[in-house]
Write an enzyme that holds these catalytic residues in place. Structure first.
Site, PDB file in Angstrom:
ATOM      1  N   ASP A  69      -2.309   9.783 -10.154  1.00 54.00           N
ATOM      2  CA  ASP A  69      -2.414   8.710 -11.156  1.00 54.00           C
ATOM      3  C   ASP A  69      -1.053   8.374 -11.758  1.00 54.00           C
ATOM      4  OD1 ASP A  69      -5.085   8.531 -10.735  1.00 54.00           O
ATOM      5  OD2 ASP A  69      -5.712   9.295 -12.695  1.00 54.00           O
ATOM      6  N   GLU A  97      -4.740   2.383  -4.037  1.00 57.44           N
ATOM      7  CA  GLU A  97      -3.266   2.354  -4.109  1.00 57.44           C
ATOM      8  C   GLU A  97      -2.748   1.090  -3.447  1.00 57.44           C
ATOM      9  OE1 GLU A  97      -4.590   2.799  -1.053  1.00 57.44           O
ATOM     10  OE2 GLU A  97      -2.896   3.952  -0.237  1.00 57.44           O
ATOM     11  N   ASN A 137      -2.326  13.150  -3.228  1.00 56.33           N
ATOM     12  CA  ASN A 137      -3.438  13.590  -4.080  1.00 56.33           C
ATOM     13  C   ASN A 137      -3.866  15.007  -3.714  1.00 56.33           C
ATOM     14  OD1 ASN A 137      -4.241  11.676  -6.028  1.00 56.33           O
ATOM     15  ND2 ASN A 137      -5.173  10.379  -4.461  1.00 56.33           N
ATOM     16  N   ASP A 182       0.857  -1.188   0.000  1.00 60.07           N
ATOM     17  CA  ASP A 182       0.000   0.000   0.000  1.00 60.07           C
ATOM     18  C   ASP A 182       0.896   1.242   0.000  1.00 60.07           C
ATOM     19  OD1 ASP A 182      -3.091   0.858   1.164  1.00 60.07           O
ATOM     20  OD2 ASP A 182      -1.437   2.265   1.458  1.00 60.07           O
ATOM     21  N   HIS A 242      -5.036  14.849  -8.405  1.00 64.05           N
ATOM     22  CA  HIS A 242      -5.288  13.461  -8.778  1.00 64.05           C
ATOM     23  C   HIS A 242      -4.486  12.996  -9.987  1.00 64.05           C
ATOM     24  CE1 HIS A 242      -8.444  12.406  -5.970  1.00 64.05           C
ATOM     25  NE2 HIS A 242      -8.502  11.219  -6.540  1.00 64.05           N
TER      26      HIS A 242
HETATM   27  P1  GH3 Z   1      -1.605   5.293   4.407  1.00 62.48           P
HETATM   28  O1  GH3 Z   1      -0.179   5.687   4.402  1.00 62.48           O
HETATM   29  O2  GH3 Z   1      -2.090   4.970   5.788  1.00 62.48           O
HETATM   30  O3  GH3 Z   1      -1.890   4.205   3.441  1.00 62.48           O
HETATM   31  O4  GH3 Z   1      -2.434   6.576   3.965  1.00 62.48           O
HETATM   32  P2  GH3 Z   1      -3.112   6.832   2.583  1.00 62.48           P
HETATM   33  O5  GH3 Z   1      -3.408   8.279   2.470  1.00 62.48           O
HETATM   34  O6  GH3 Z   1      -2.286   6.244   1.488  1.00 62.48           O
HETATM   35  O7  GH3 Z   1      -4.409   5.924   2.694  1.00 62.48           O
HETATM   36  P3  GH3 Z   1      -5.917   6.190   2.416  1.00 62.48           P
HETATM   37  O8  GH3 Z   1      -6.530   4.827   2.269  1.00 62.48           O
HETATM   38  O9  GH3 Z   1      -6.516   7.106   3.445  1.00 62.48           O
HETATM   39  O10 GH3 Z   1      -5.970   6.946   1.029  1.00 62.48           O
HETATM   40  C1  GH3 Z   1      -5.917   6.310  -0.178  1.00 62.48           C
HETATM   41  C2  GH3 Z   1      -6.191   7.337  -1.231  1.00 62.48           C
HETATM   42  O11 GH3 Z   1      -5.999   6.806  -2.528  1.00 62.48           O
HETATM   43  C3  GH3 Z   1      -7.578   7.892  -1.194  1.00 62.48           C
HETATM   44  C4  GH3 Z   1      -8.004   7.968  -2.651  1.00 62.48           C
HETATM   45  O12 GH3 Z   1      -8.377   9.272  -2.986  1.00 62.48           O
HETATM   46  C5  GH3 Z   1      -6.752   7.597  -3.414  1.00 62.48           C
HETATM   47  N1  GH3 Z   1      -7.000   6.857  -4.632  1.00 62.48           N
HETATM   48  C6  GH3 Z   1      -7.642   5.675  -4.770  1.00 62.48           C
HETATM   49  N2  GH3 Z   1      -7.662   5.294  -6.059  1.00 62.48           N
HETATM   50  C7  GH3 Z   1      -7.044   6.262  -6.764  1.00 62.48           C
HETATM   51  C8  GH3 Z   1      -6.758   6.452  -8.157  1.00 62.48           C
HETATM   52  O13 GH3 Z   1      -7.084   5.633  -9.029  1.00 62.48           O
HETATM   53  N3  GH3 Z   1      -6.083   7.583  -8.518  1.00 62.48           N
HETATM   54  C9  GH3 Z   1      -5.699   8.510  -7.584  1.00 62.48           C
HETATM   55  N4  GH3 Z   1      -5.040   9.583  -8.007  1.00 62.48           N
HETATM   56  N5  GH3 Z   1      -5.971   8.353  -6.282  1.00 62.48           N
HETATM   57  C10 GH3 Z   1      -6.623   7.256  -5.873  1.00 62.48           C
HETATM   58 MG    MG Z   2      -2.050   4.178   1.426  1.00 57.46          MG
HETATM   59 MG    MG Z   3      -4.969   1.964   1.087  1.00 60.85          MG
END
Ligand code: GH3
Ligand code: MG
Ligand code: MG
Ligand code: MG
Length: 317
Positions: A212, A239, A203, A195, A208
């Site tokens: 990406d 992610e 982001n 992760d 975004h």
């Molecule tokens: P941690 O270190 O604890 O993993 O924190 P984090 O911020 O990585 O974890 P969290 O699960 O809170 O956030 C994941 C983010 O990933 C939230 C969402 O907006 C973003 N995300 C999910 N799918 C995509 C995608 O396809 N593209 C982009 N740019 N962002 C994405």
């Molecule tokens: Mg994360």
């Molecule tokens: Mg995550």
């Protein structure tokens, strides 16, 4: 017409040539007990650039299908001594569905009901002899095209649009069999869940689109590192990535994931004013016992949680 619409004419010719060249990868089996009739069909198919296999009986045809799993189209005669084309069709359908193997029946019989029988038995098409060559070619072409459309749909359904990696569906579809074959062979196997760290923050600060690009860069690095190995990699969502490490016990898997972690920490995404770096945390669990596949992933997820808790950018097993 050619002079007026030169480019369009050239496009049409190129399209036709490309379609014919694509036939080179398609394996077709011709089944007919009469050598001259079989040869005539085979020659016709070879002209269309297909890879042609020939069988003179239904039994031989079934053996060939087993020996050459790449055969995708069977063109079979009806009247044959050991097993007629109708029976052959029924037998093929017991092992191959029509999204994998297409069947076209052919006969010089005067029985007008034969066509319906063949189709009911699972054939995709039927042509009475004597046939018009062009019509048969079209029917073959349509069946080959359908197979290629099914392939494309399957590919789209099993891959992740953003990164091109396998998607979650693919991971859960193929994973259990890989685990089962490891356990059967008494080989170790481990499950890793990766992760990206603070991805939400990235982001929020960079947008975004940059997010990406980072996701794609991480996916590419993972794919390059795992290329030419038996391990299975997929983007599970957001992610998060899942990696099934085939043949690795927990120690080997942890060491391997530590290498992956460093690889990702090396990734740089070029922005206008600076280079952006990224880190990831990985949880690793050994696959053991006859658990449900998702339980292995849950175990890896619990270790991932600890890797985050203990400060991120680390492997925990
Ligand atoms: P941690 O270190 O604890 O993993 O924190 P984090 O911020 O990585 O974890 P969290 O699960 O809170 O956030 C994941 C983010 O990933 C939230 C969402 O907006 C973003 N995300 C999910 N799918 C995509 C995608 O396809 N593209 C982009 N740019 N962002 C994405
Ligand atoms: Mg994360
Ligand atoms: Mg995550
Ligand atoms: Mg015959």
């Amino acid at each position: 017409y050619v002079i007026k619409n030169n480019e369009r004419a050239i496009d049409m010719v190129i399209g036709a040539v490309e379609r014919i060249l694509a036939n080179r990868s398609v394996r077709v089996l011709v089944v007919d007990d009469v050598p001259s009739a079989r040869k005539m069909l085979a020659d016709l198919l070879k002209l269309q650039q297909f890879q042609v296999f020939e069988a003179s009986t239904g039994t031989e045809a079934m053996t060939m299908l087993e020996q050459h799993p790449g055969i995708e189209l069977v063109v079979t005669d009806y009247n044959m001594p050991d097993m007629d084309g109708y029976e052959l069709t029924r037998r093929i359908r017991r092992v191959h569905t029509s999204d994998r193997v297409r069947i076209i029946g052919i006969s010089s019989s005067a029985d007008r009901l034969l066509s319906a029988s063949f189709l009911k038995a699972g054939a995709n098409d039927f042509v009475y002899r004597p046939f018009v060559v062009e019509e048969l070619q079209c029917r073959i072409g349509h069946n080959v095209e359908t197979l290629s459309q099914i392939r494309q749909l399957r590919l789209a359904a099993f891959s992740d649009y953003l990164t091109g990696l396998r998607n979650r569906r693919h991971f859960f579809d193929e994973g259990p069999a890989i685990v089962a074959s490891c356990l059967d062979r008494d080989e170790p196997c481990s499950m890793a869940m990766l992760d990206i760290d603070h991805f939400k923050r990235l982001n929020d600060t960079c947008g975004h689109e940059i997010g990406d690009r980072v996701l794609k860069a991480v996916a590419t690095r993972l794919r390059e590192t795992l290329d030419d190995t038996d391990h299975m990699l997929a983007r599970l969502g957001g992610e998060e990535f899942g990696i099934l490490l085939v043949g690795m016990d927990i120690q080997q898997a942890s060491d391997f994931c530590e290498m992956l972690r460093r690889q990702i920490a090396d990734v740089r995404v070029a922005l206008d004013d600076a280079d952006l770096g990224v880190t990831a945390s990985i949880g690793v669990a050994q696959v053991e016992g006859q658990e449900n596949f998702s339980n292995y992933l849950n175990a890896a997820d619990q270790f991932l949680y600890l890797a985050k808790r203990y400060g991120r950018n680390r492997v925990y097993s």
